[in-house]
Design an enzyme around this catalytic site. Structure first.
Site, PDB file in Angstrom:
ATOM      1  CB  SER A   9      -0.835   0.000   1.281  1.00  0.00           C
ATOM      2  OG  SER A   9       0.086   0.060   2.360  1.00  0.00           O
ATOM      3  N   GLY A  10       0.228   2.416   0.178  1.00  0.00           N
ATOM      4  CA  GLY A  10       0.966   3.673   0.307  1.00  0.00           C
ATOM      5  C   GLY A  10       1.952   3.644   1.463  1.00  0.00           C
ATOM      6  CG  HIS A  11       2.431   2.089   6.141  1.00  0.00           C
ATOM      7  ND1 HIS A  11       3.076   3.112   6.805  1.00  0.00           N
ATOM      8  CD2 HIS A  11       2.694   0.955   6.859  1.00  0.00           C
ATOM      9  CE1 HIS A  11       3.690   2.622   7.872  1.00  0.00           C
ATOM     10  NE2 HIS A  11       3.478   1.322   7.926  1.00  0.00           N
ATOM     11  N   GLY A  67      -0.667  -0.506   7.855  1.00  0.00           N
ATOM     12  CA  GLY A  67      -0.953   0.596   8.767  1.00  0.00           C
ATOM     13  C   GLY A  67      -1.880   0.239   9.917  1.00  0.00           C
ATOM     14  CG  HIS A 134      12.099  14.535  28.372  1.00  0.00           C
ATOM     15  ND1 HIS A 134      11.653  14.079  29.580  1.00  0.00           N
ATOM     16  CD2 HIS A 134      11.594  15.789  28.214  1.00  0.00           C
ATOM     17  CE1 HIS A 134      10.918  15.027  30.153  1.00  0.00           C
ATOM     18  NE2 HIS A 134      10.869  16.071  29.339  1.00  0.00           N
ATOM     19  CG  HIS A 143       0.040   4.727  13.103  1.00  0.00           C
ATOM     20  ND1 HIS A 143      -0.782   4.583  12.028  1.00  0.00           N
ATOM     21  CD2 HIS A 143       0.888   5.746  12.774  1.00  0.00           C
ATOM     22  CE1 HIS A 143      -0.463   5.459  11.080  1.00  0.00           C
ATOM     23  NE2 HIS A 143       0.547   6.182  11.528  1.00  0.00           N
TER      24      HIS A 143
END
Ligand SMILES: CC(=O)SCCNC(=O)CCNC(=O)[C@H](O)C(C)(C)COP(=O)(O)OP(=O)(O)OC[C@H]1O[C@@H](n2cnc3c(N)ncnc32)[C@H](O)[C@@H]1OP(=O)(O)O
Length: 205
Positions: A9-11, A67, A134, A143
């Site tokens: 896919s695009g990912h 994704g 941090h 994600h």
């Protein structure tokens, strides 16, 4: 060692580009349902996952380029059960403090910042332009979508999605498999298994 991407896919294309920027060649894409009208993506062959058994686990490293967090977890577990192991992809423009730990299978997109003593788990996605300050703890299968900003000491538990542009104040925790919708401003801890959004973010489902 040959690198394979599961998904096309695009990912997956973004991960292919990161690896290309690092002079790491992708040997092939694998997909459960490859496109019928093309056998290659950017000159890299696409194979059906029915051909997976042709790939030697000892000669390959994988990234599951899917994704959806729960789908990614299922595929990772399936590949791991067949003996396959995983690599990471980190864009050269990412600013990552040297103490930061990044787990196998995780991808870090362009223009991200990950500050000192943060820990990123396995098979996570730190998407384009995200800032993780941090001492954050980002668990497996999370994600962090493009342009999210996490202050210090934020903890995101397994499988959660922070939608595009989510902002989180210091020392807040997001539970397991929760979704914070696009543009959320998270000012208090969110429970597991909910969909939250808004300014300030509140659980809706
Ligand atoms: C490179 C990449 O592409 S990475 C992709 C990263 N993905 C994302 O950032 C997507 C994040 N997803 C979202 O924000 C989604 O809108 C979700 C998950 C929060 C909600 O999705 P759904 O459950 O399908 O909700 P749906 O679209 O039906 O909307 C329900 C209501 O909530 C509202 N709503 C949905 N999302 C949001 C949001 N983020 N902020 C404010 N309101 C929202 C809708 O306007 C709608 O309101 P209405 O009932 O008054 O019309």
């Amino acid at each position: 060692m040959r690198i394979y991407l599961y998904g096309c896919s695009g990912h997956a294309k973004v991960i292919f580009d990161i690896l290309r920027c690092c002079n790491r060649e992708v040997a092939a894409f694998f997909d459960d349902a490859p496109p019928e009208n093309s056998s290659h993506l950017h000159d890299v062959p696409i194979f059906n996952t029915s051909q997976l058994s042709n790939i030697d686990p000892l000669q390959s490293r994988w990234i599951v380029a899917i994704g959806n967090n729960s789908d990614r977890k299922n595929i990772v577990q399936n590949l791991a059960s067949k003996g396959y192991t995983f690599t990471t992809a980190v864009h050269p423009s990412a600013q990552i403090a040297k103490e930061v730990k990044i787990g196998a299978g995780t991808v870090v997109m362009a223009n991200t910042v990950i500050n000192i003593d943060s820990v990123i788990g396995q098979h996570a996605i730190i998407n384009t332009g995200a800032i993780i300050d941090h001492d954050c703890q980002i668990s497996d299968y999370v994600h962090i979508a493009p342009s999210c900003s996490l202050c210090g000491n934020v903890c995101i538990k397994e499988g959660s999605l922070l939608g595009v542009g989510t902002k989180i104040i210091p020392s807040v925790e997001v539970g397991r498999w929760t979704i914070c919708g696009a543009g959320s401003v998270v000012v208090k801890s969110m429970p597991s298994h909910c969909v939250a959004y808004g300014v300030p973010a509140t659980p809706r489902k």
